[in-house]
Design a protein around this motif. Structure first.
Motif, PDB file in Angstrom:
ATOM      1  N   VAL A   6       0.962  -1.159  -0.051  1.00 15.32           N
ATOM      2  CA  VAL A   6      -0.013   0.093   0.098  1.00 15.32           C
ATOM      3  C   VAL A   6       0.938   1.384   0.012  1.00 15.32           C
ATOM      4  N   VAL A   7       0.872   1.850  -0.940  1.00 14.18           N
ATOM      5  CA  VAL A   7       1.710   3.175  -1.122  1.00 14.18           C
ATOM      6  C   VAL A   7       0.919   4.118  -0.661  1.00 14.18           C
ATOM      7  N   PHE A  11      -3.188   3.934  -4.337  1.00 15.46           N
ATOM      8  CA  PHE A  11      -2.238   3.374  -5.196  1.00 15.46           C
ATOM      9  C   PHE A  11      -1.694   1.984  -4.370  1.00 15.46           C
ATOM     10  N   VAL A  12      -2.105   1.035  -4.849  1.00 10.27           N
ATOM     11  CA  VAL A  12      -1.689  -0.204  -4.172  1.00 10.27           C
ATOM     12  C   VAL A  12      -1.249  -1.004  -5.109  1.00 10.27           C
ATOM     13  N   ILE A  13      -0.038  -1.656  -4.921  1.00  4.06           N
ATOM     14  CA  ILE A  13       0.834  -2.599  -5.726  1.00  4.06           C
ATOM     15  C   ILE A  13       0.407  -3.929  -5.417  1.00  4.06           C
ATOM     16  N   PRO A  14      -0.008  -4.677  -6.211  1.00  2.00           N
ATOM     17  CA  PRO A  14      -0.217  -6.253  -6.017  1.00  2.00           C
ATOM     18  C   PRO A  14       0.957  -6.975  -5.776  1.00  2.00           C
ATOM     19  N   ALA A  15       0.964  -7.983  -4.904  1.00  2.00           N
ATOM     20  CA  ALA A  15       2.120  -8.715  -4.401  1.00  2.00           C
ATOM     21  C   ALA A  15       2.886  -9.289  -5.834  1.00  2.00           C
ATOM     22  N   ALA A  16       2.135  -9.770  -6.632  1.00  3.53           N
ATOM     23  CA  ALA A  16       2.461 -10.118  -7.944  1.00  3.53           C
ATOM     24  C   ALA A  16       3.663  -9.575  -8.695  1.00  3.53           C
ATOM     25  N   GLU A  17       3.365  -8.349  -8.510  1.00  4.45           N
ATOM     26  CA  GLU A  17       4.294  -7.504  -9.160  1.00  4.45           C
ATOM     27  C   GLU A  17       5.776  -6.888  -8.605  1.00  4.45           C
ATOM     28  N   LEU A  18       5.599  -7.521  -7.346  1.00  4.68           N
ATOM     29  CA  LEU A  18       7.082  -7.246  -6.470  1.00  4.68           C
ATOM     30  C   LEU A  18       7.977  -8.626  -6.715  1.00  4.68           C
ATOM     31  N   ALA A  19       9.212  -8.294  -6.811  1.00  2.00           N
ATOM     32  CA  ALA A  19       9.937  -9.358  -6.893  1.00  2.00           C
ATOM     33  C   ALA A  19      11.022  -9.181  -5.565  1.00  2.00           C
ATOM     34  N   GLU A  20      11.006 -10.286  -4.910  1.00  2.00           N
ATOM     35  CA  GLU A  20      12.070 -10.350  -3.604  1.00  2.00           C
ATOM     36  C   GLU A  20      13.059 -11.343  -4.133  1.00  2.00           C
ATOM     37  N   ARG A  21      14.477 -10.868  -3.578  1.00  2.00           N
ATOM     38  CA  ARG A  21      15.757 -11.786  -3.777  1.00  2.00           C
ATOM     39  C   ARG A  21      16.358 -11.695  -2.502  1.00  2.00           C
ATOM     40  N   LEU A  84      12.570 -11.483   8.188  1.00  2.00           N
ATOM     41  CA  LEU A  84      11.316 -10.936   8.113  1.00  2.00           C
ATOM     42  C   LEU A  84      11.514  -9.568   8.624  1.00  2.00           C
ATOM     43  N   GLN A  85      12.202  -8.906   9.323  1.00  2.00           N
ATOM     44  CA  GLN A  85      12.618  -7.664   9.749  1.00  2.00           C
ATOM     45  C   GLN A  85      13.111  -6.877   8.560  1.00  2.00           C
ATOM     46  N   ASN A  86      14.047  -7.402   7.799  1.00  2.00           N
ATOM     47  CA  ASN A  86      14.545  -6.855   6.540  1.00  2.00           C
ATOM     48  C   ASN A  86      13.558  -6.762   5.505  1.00  2.00           C
ATOM     49  N   ARG A  87      12.661  -7.835   5.427  1.00  2.00           N
ATOM     50  CA  ARG A  87      11.539  -7.737   4.290  1.00  2.00           C
ATOM     51  C   ARG A  87      10.342  -6.514   4.732  1.00  2.00           C
ATOM     52  N   ALA A  88      10.265  -6.304   5.799  1.00  2.00           N
ATOM     53  CA  ALA A  88       9.329  -5.297   6.288  1.00  2.00           C
ATOM     54  C   ALA A  88      10.123  -3.862   6.072  1.00  2.00           C
ATOM     55  N   ALA A  89      11.560  -3.935   6.412  1.00  2.00           N
ATOM     56  CA  ALA A  89      12.206  -2.542   6.220  1.00  2.00           C
ATOM     57  C   ALA A  89      12.054  -2.296   4.727  1.00  2.00           C
ATOM     58  N   ALA A  90      12.188  -3.287   3.914  1.00  2.00           N
ATOM     59  CA  ALA A  90      12.550  -3.118   2.443  1.00  2.00           C
ATOM     60  C   ALA A  90      11.246  -2.482   1.706  1.00  2.00           C
ATOM     61  N   ARG A  91      10.042  -3.172   2.189  1.00  2.00           N
ATOM     62  CA  ARG A  91       8.749  -2.841   1.711  1.00  2.00           C
ATOM     63  C   ARG A  91       8.495  -1.345   2.255  1.00  2.00           C
ATOM     64  N   ALA A  92       8.740  -0.998   3.337  1.00  2.00           N
ATOM     65  CA  ALA A  92       8.483   0.267   3.756  1.00  2.00           C
ATOM     66  C   ALA A  92       9.554   1.311   3.135  1.00  2.00           C
ATOM     67  N   ARG A  93      10.625   0.899   2.991  1.00  2.00           N
ATOM     68  CA  ARG A  93      11.717   1.757   2.006  1.00  2.00           C
ATOM     69  C   ARG A  93      11.064   1.893   0.715  1.00  2.00           C
ATOM     70  N   MET A  94      10.394   1.081   0.043  1.00  2.00           N
ATOM     71  CA  MET A  94       9.749   0.878  -1.401  1.00  2.00           C
ATOM     72  C   MET A  94       8.436   1.870  -1.335  1.00  2.00           C
ATOM     73  N   LEU A  98       8.172   5.390  -3.648  1.00  2.00           N
ATOM     74  CA  LEU A  98       7.329   5.596  -4.404  1.00  2.00           C
ATOM     75  C   LEU A  98       6.211   6.517  -4.037  1.00  2.00           C
ATOM     76  N   ARG A  99       5.921   6.601  -2.791  1.00  2.00           N
ATOM     77  CA  ARG A  99       5.201   7.750  -2.227  1.00  2.00           C
ATOM     78  C   ARG A  99       5.465   9.242  -2.472  1.00  2.00           C
ATOM     79  N   ALA A 100       6.793   9.241  -2.295  1.00  2.00           N
ATOM     80  CA  ALA A 100       7.529  10.612  -2.548  1.00  2.00           C
ATOM     81  C   ALA A 100       7.480  10.833  -4.005  1.00  2.00           C
ATOM     82  N   ALA A 101       7.686  10.040  -4.975  1.00  2.00           N
ATOM     83  CA  ALA A 101       7.678  10.162  -6.431  1.00  2.00           C
ATOM     84  C   ALA A 101       6.469  10.460  -6.984  1.00  2.00           C
TER      85      ALA A 101
END
Length: 143
Positions: A6-7, A11-21, A84-94, A98-101
């Motif tokens: 949720v941006v 503006f919501v990005i579906p999980a299918a459009e996000l790629a995690e590595r 899990l904490q890094n996943r949450a941090a990356a999602r918040a940063r993303m 996107l919100r700022a842009a």
């Protein structure tokens, strides 16, 4: 919907459009440092995503141009030891990037002139500073 990013409210990005590595994180970690893939890289294709509104796409691409690689925005998080904490941090940063842009540009500044009082205060202060500096000069103790 739970893993959707949720941006903003609209503006919501579906999980299918996000790629995690996932990869091994640098830094301290004890015995688990060589076994745990705790670093997270989250990628989102801004240029070709159907979830980005067309009215915002060009603005977002312009504002994120220094962070994009072939239209893909990638953020990494490795500050925590747990994945899990890094996943949450990356999602918040993303979401923040996107919100700022996608934010509306600030209102144009209307230029103003300095007031008469501010001009007078500036000149009085300049005179005072000049007097202080003139007092530092040599020449008064020549004898």
């Amino acid at each position: 919907m739970a893993d959707d990013l949720v941006v903003t409210r609209t503006f919501v990005i579906p999980a299918a459009e996000l790629a995690e590595r996932f990869s091994r994180s640098s830094g301290p970690g004890g015995q688990g440092v060589n076994t745990a893939d705790s670093r997270v890289e989250l990628s989102f294709d801004v240029a070709r995503s159907p979830s980005v509104p067309e009215r915002l796409r060009y603005q977002m691409l312009c504002r994120l141009r220094t962070r994009l690689a072939n239209g893909v925005l990638t953020v990494a998080a490795s500050e925590h030891r747990a994945q899990l904490q890094n996943r949450a941090a990356a999602r918040a940063r993303m979401a923040g990037a996107l919100r700022a842009a996608a934010a509306a540009p600030p209102p144009a500044r209307r230029p103003t002139k300095p007031t008469r009082g501010s001009k007078e205060r500036r000149l009085v202060d300049k005179k005072r500073r000049g007097g202080i500096k003139q007092g530092r000069r040599g020449g008064w103790d020549l004898n």
